[in-house]
Write a protein that holds these residues in place. Sequence first.
Motif, PDB file in Angstrom:
ATOM      1  N   THR A 160      39.542  60.551  38.743  1.00 40.04           N
ATOM      2  CA  THR A 160      39.041  59.717  39.832  1.00 40.04           C
ATOM      3  C   THR A 160      37.573  60.048  40.080  1.00 40.04           C
ATOM      4  N   MET A 161      36.966  59.338  41.017  1.00 42.65           N
ATOM      5  CA  MET A 161      35.544  59.545  41.325  1.00 42.65           C
ATOM      6  C   MET A 161      35.252  60.924  41.903  1.00 42.65           C
ATOM      7  N   PHE A 318      38.532  49.534  39.127  1.00 47.97           N
ATOM      8  CA  PHE A 318      37.917  49.660  37.810  1.00 47.97           C
ATOM      9  C   PHE A 318      37.403  51.078  37.598  1.00 47.97           C
ATOM     10  N   TYR A 319      36.948  51.699  38.665  1.00 44.60           N
ATOM     11  CA  TYR A 319      36.406  53.048  38.574  1.00 44.60           C
ATOM     12  C   TYR A 319      37.461  54.125  38.815  1.00 44.60           C
ATOM     13  N   ASN A 320      38.613  53.728  39.337  1.00 44.83           N
ATOM     14  CA  ASN A 320      39.699  54.667  39.606  1.00 44.83           C
ATOM     15  C   ASN A 320      41.038  54.047  39.223  1.00 44.83           C
ATOM     16  N   ILE A 412      46.208  56.887  33.151  1.00 47.29           N
ATOM     17  CA  ILE A 412      45.534  58.164  33.393  1.00 47.29           C
ATOM     18  C   ILE A 412      44.454  58.412  32.345  1.00 47.29           C
ATOM     19  N   ILE A 413      44.772  58.152  31.077  1.00 45.99           N
ATOM     20  CA  ILE A 413      43.793  58.348  29.998  1.00 45.99           C
ATOM     21  C   ILE A 413      42.589  57.429  30.201  1.00 45.99           C
ATOM     22  N   LEU A 414      42.845  56.166  30.541  1.00 45.92           N
ATOM     23  CA  LEU A 414      41.757  55.230  30.811  1.00 45.92           C
ATOM     24  C   LEU A 414      40.906  55.710  31.972  1.00 45.92           C
ATOM     25  N   SER A 415      41.551  56.217  33.002  1.00 45.03           N
ATOM     26  CA  SER A 415      40.829  56.672  34.191  1.00 45.03           C
ATOM     27  C   SER A 415      39.952  57.879  33.874  1.00 45.03           C
TER      28      SER A 415
END
Length: 566
Positions: A160-161, A318-320, A412-415
Amino acid sequence: MSNSLSSIKPFTKNNKIILLASLIWLAFFSFYLLTVPSELPEGDEAIILGVADRVSHYGFSWLPPNANHNDRYSSYGFFASGFSKYGLGQSLLAIPLIESFLEAKETEHWEVYTNAMLRLFSLSAVTGASTNALFFLICIKLGRRTDTAFLLTFILGLATMIWPYSQTLFSDPTLATCWLLAIFSFLSYRDTQKSFWLGIAGIGIGFAILDKIVAAYTAPIFGAYFLYLLKYCSKTPENKNAIFSKASIIPSIWFGVPLAVALYSILYYNYIRYGSWLSLGYTDSRTYDLRDTYFGFNVPFLSGLYAQLFSSGKGFFFYNPACLLAFPGLKKSFENNKPETLMLSSIILGSLAIYSSWYGWHGDWCWGLRYWSCMPPFFLLLAGPFIDQLIINIRRRILDCWQSTVLVSSIIILSIFVQIMGVLIKSNHYILTASQVEVFQGKFFNAKWPIRDDSLQLHFFPEFSPIAGHLWMSKMIFYRDSPEYSEIFSNPPWASMNELWRLKNIEPKNFRYNVWWMHTWVNNPENANTILVKAGVLFIIFLLFSALGIRQAFQIQKSQTQVLNN
């Protein structure tokens, strides 16, 4: 009475949980130091440091007549008094860092610069590590399995951010730490009936408001949960009268005094800056940034709502992507922990409502929604029951859970990939590079154009998305010595929209890694050995404490399962 009051397992009150939380803190503190940025903070971060410097040297008295305070930091954002419109809290935290900032700013020696940067951003590492450790403890108190809580914490810290914003000194990430401290303290009071926990909750809430005035919107939310605790967690035999009984006086004092101190501090700080106790310096024409007064809360609500959640350049999910896991867990969370779920949901919805109308909803020149960099913990707390059940199904080898497992793993991998893009490249560098496209020219740096509507391309055109842009810039750096370098440069993501928008001149300073050891490794390889050794030590420490944490989490979970089976 809510199910949450009876959902806490007695064996979670264990020193092993505190040890595990400490291992998590140490692991993430080392990891966030490993990814400290390679460039000095600018803009709002420099202003925060400037106020810290001003307070440390002159206190809250007026500046001496000959003091030229602004030249030490940035002239933008300061009044003649040496204060800014921002909250005081983050500047107070940054006071120990000001000499490190000045040392890094003035030195020309790469090793001195690196050491100063590590000290400077240790505050961000502490904030991020504390957020993750508190998140883990809250998961446990909400009845999550230990292995689930551990997994969720690493999702929070790496996917996450929270991770990219450990490279900044903004006040927004600090809000997450303060609010999580308040929630943990409330839950501790619920479990122990010790009133001093309410005092800590009040400190957390009060400092959040001192840190950033918009955080005041959470005061009624936390106040409502406090009243709930008085009603259902009182020592008095008749709970229905608990709120108005004598037994509620002491808890109310513990909770109210820190809030009163914070409120007085904010009002008095307003008086020092503006000569008015009630002036906040944003929409009352007293700020140095006239955009606040001119535009304020003028964005159509639905437009701001869409922009924050779904715009290609700023949309929160998109960012998380990992925060999407909150939705399959929401129903179960509401069933198991109704009052806590209402509190968490209200914090999220309150922030969404406030910023949907604010002209600067994007908090721009940053990775994703800066103002929402404090929100991921609350989404993942809501995801807890879903991840809990998924782990149980996996352990029981239930065959029909494989689809959910693959989907969650992919998210999770994408994030994690998205956060890596945010860490590798400084947001300013991509924005300045994209600004060379002709469509941006004429307004982007024009002081007479007080609202940067030309950056809407970055917000709403997928081809200009910073995620795609950072990936492109990362490839540029990676292939810096390859014949493919020029071809990659001439094909930025937005070139598919218009052939005329291909960039013509490379600005080398924008194409650099924003991680201290990576930048030195690429640009100063002959002097990189010492830097790489330091980075290697931090990485080993992270792996060591993570491995110890995994071992501890599984041991605790095994013992808990045995207790339940017996």
